[in-house]
Design an enzyme around this catalytic site. Sequence first.
Site, PDB file in Angstrom:
ATOM      1  CE  LYS A  22      29.730  35.229  39.054  1.00 25.10           C
ATOM      2  NZ  LYS A  22      29.884  35.657  37.582  1.00 25.10           N
ATOM      3  CB  SER A  23      27.930  29.912  34.838  1.00 24.79           C
ATOM      4  OG  SER A  23      29.285  30.415  34.975  1.00 24.79           O
ATOM      5  NE  ARG A  27      25.880  29.132  30.011  1.00 21.74           N
ATOM      6  CZ  ARG A  27      26.917  30.076  30.655  1.00 21.74           C
ATOM      7  NH1 ARG A  27      26.779  30.855  31.661  1.00 21.74           N
ATOM      8  NH2 ARG A  27      27.934  30.373  29.638  1.00 21.74           N
ATOM      9  CG  ASP A 314      35.513  32.684  36.827  1.00 21.68           C
ATOM     10  OD1 ASP A 314      36.166  33.492  35.939  1.00 21.68           O
ATOM     11  OD2 ASP A 314      34.460  32.349  36.617  1.00 21.68           O
ATOM     12  NE  ARG A 345      38.844  38.439  38.703  1.00 24.85           N
ATOM     13  CZ  ARG A 345      37.788  37.781  38.551  1.00 24.85           C
ATOM     14  NH1 ARG A 345      37.736  36.596  37.869  1.00 24.85           N
ATOM     15  NH2 ARG A 345      36.575  38.182  38.832  1.00 24.85           N
ATOM     16  NE  ARG A 388      34.906  34.812  40.102  1.00 20.87           N
ATOM     17  CZ  ARG A 388      33.741  34.216  40.486  1.00 20.87           C
ATOM     18  NH1 ARG A 388      33.750  33.585  41.836  1.00 20.87           N
ATOM     19  NH2 ARG A 388      32.853  33.902  40.038  1.00 20.87           N
TER      20      ARG A 388
HETATM   21  C1  S3P Z   1      31.453  32.511  32.334  1.00 23.14           C
HETATM   22  C2  S3P Z   1      32.657  32.473  31.483  1.00 23.14           C
HETATM   23  C3  S3P Z   1      33.965  32.947  31.946  1.00 23.14           C
HETATM   24  C4  S3P Z   1      34.077  33.264  33.336  1.00 23.14           C
HETATM   25  C5  S3P Z   1      32.737  33.997  33.977  1.00 23.14           C
HETATM   26  C6  S3P Z   1      31.655  33.290  33.651  1.00 23.14           C
HETATM   27  C7  S3P Z   1      30.040  32.070  31.705  1.00 23.14           C
HETATM   28  O1  S3P Z   1      34.174  34.154  31.153  1.00 23.14           O
HETATM   29  O2  S3P Z   1      35.239  34.051  33.729  1.00 23.14           O
HETATM   30  O3  S3P Z   1      32.874  34.303  35.290  1.00 23.14           O
HETATM   31  O4  S3P Z   1      29.252  31.830  32.882  1.00 23.14           O
HETATM   32  O5  S3P Z   1      29.937  31.704  30.589  1.00 23.14           O
HETATM   33  P1  S3P Z   1      35.005  34.142  29.759  1.00 23.14           P
HETATM   34  O6  S3P Z   1      33.824  33.607  28.922  1.00 23.14           O
HETATM   35  O7  S3P Z   1      35.246  35.716  29.672  1.00 23.14           O
HETATM   36  O8  S3P Z   1      36.143  33.354  29.737  1.00 23.14           O
END
Ligand code: S3P
Length: 433
Positions: A22-23, A27, A314, A345, A388
């Site tokens: 996902k991240s 991007r 996560d 959570r 989640r």
């Molecule tokens: C993410 C950063 C994390 C993570 C989120 C995705 C990202 O959040 O919990 O699911 O893609 O940069 P935080 O930056 O709030 O820790």
Amino acid sequence: MSKFVAKPANSFSGHLKVPGDKSISHRSIMLGSLANGITKISGFLEGEDALSTLKAFQAMGVKIERNGDNVTIYGVGLNGLKKPLAPLNLGNSGTSIRLISGILAAQTFASELCGDESLSKRPMSRVINPLTKMGAVIESNDGKLPLKIKGGQILKGIHYDLPVASAQVKSCVLLAGLYAQGETCIKETAPTRDHTERMLKGLGYKVGVNRNKICLTGGAQLSAFAIQVPSDISSAAFFMVAASIAPKADITLTGVNINPTRTGVIDILKLMGANLSLSNKREIGGELLADIRIQSARLKGIHIPENLVPLAIDELPVIFIAASCAKGETILTGAKELRVKESDRIQVMADGLNILSIENEVLEDGIKIQGGVFLKPNVAIKSHHDHRISMSFAIASLRCHHDIEIEGVDNVKTSFPNFVELANFSGMNITEI
Ligand code: S3P
């Protein structure tokens, strides 16, 4: 409101590929849109969160074509975005809203960002503060959505010490830094996922990384290239815990991203005694991948080392399920950030564990969980529409002797649209109604 009915299952095996990270998917859309030239993405996550990012850039005039998990972006360059005709609605996605605000703070046009009920409760001052220091003008509802970004400001680079371990805040400031005059540097209190830095470098942008300090200078350009998105370790984590707690399980997850800023779940499960091995390690497009094999194990309770918390942030809800099946006590501390995710959570997991008769004690920044046996619940578990939480409790059914119901599972499609299909393919018995 949709719910899962998860029936007991006792076999769990197979070779699986979970969807794209996902991240990295977020991007790839953002940086592909801002690059010069055509970016081709494969393995893109077809989840609602990543699609929210995709739609936002389409609304800002970027031509993006999608054919399943293949995406083609006709980049418009750093200064080619157009003013969207309506407020950008980023749904449930914290990553979309926090990263995009960094980009929008530097545009010549004004913009407005909003989201769903959960996103509207989440803190945005963590991005408003550094962006304001850079010269952005942002109005909010007392640090919450909607955000109204004035636009037309000249940003200047800042040196910013991150007050919380957050890759979203780090990435937001770095993206604004692409447009800022001079150098922008971020200092992290603890390492967080570094996909933005890696992808910027992949697109030819100079990023200096020296231990916990990341610097870039505004004004250069991004060049399009091909991006292959690996499988998301956060989605793989559900299956890692599943195979660890299920009797006679043997599962292999192929092509999983094992970026060292994401592998806390592997380290934590190994400390708990998991039977987990990595093979076929390779590097693709600046990210590390491996196949991960997990077999049943007798887990034991541990005090989770605090340095692993940001590296598994996560995955902690499903680690609570592993802890519930472990011998002895598991203690988590230093995880206050869990309270400001898609739900609180810590509390929401504790409420669900109580329904399954797992003894636990909520701490301000964590939880203590006594391993035990999931007893027959009298009521449905409430996920608070947190993807989640829904998936974590579905995994618990591998150690239940009775059905469990989980309410509010609609948002599973934000990050793992084929979760039920893959879980059932591996031997679980989940119905969504
Ligand atoms: C993410 C950063 C994390 C993570 C989120 C995705 C990202 O959040 O919990 O699911 O893609 O940069 P935080 O930056 O709030 O820790």
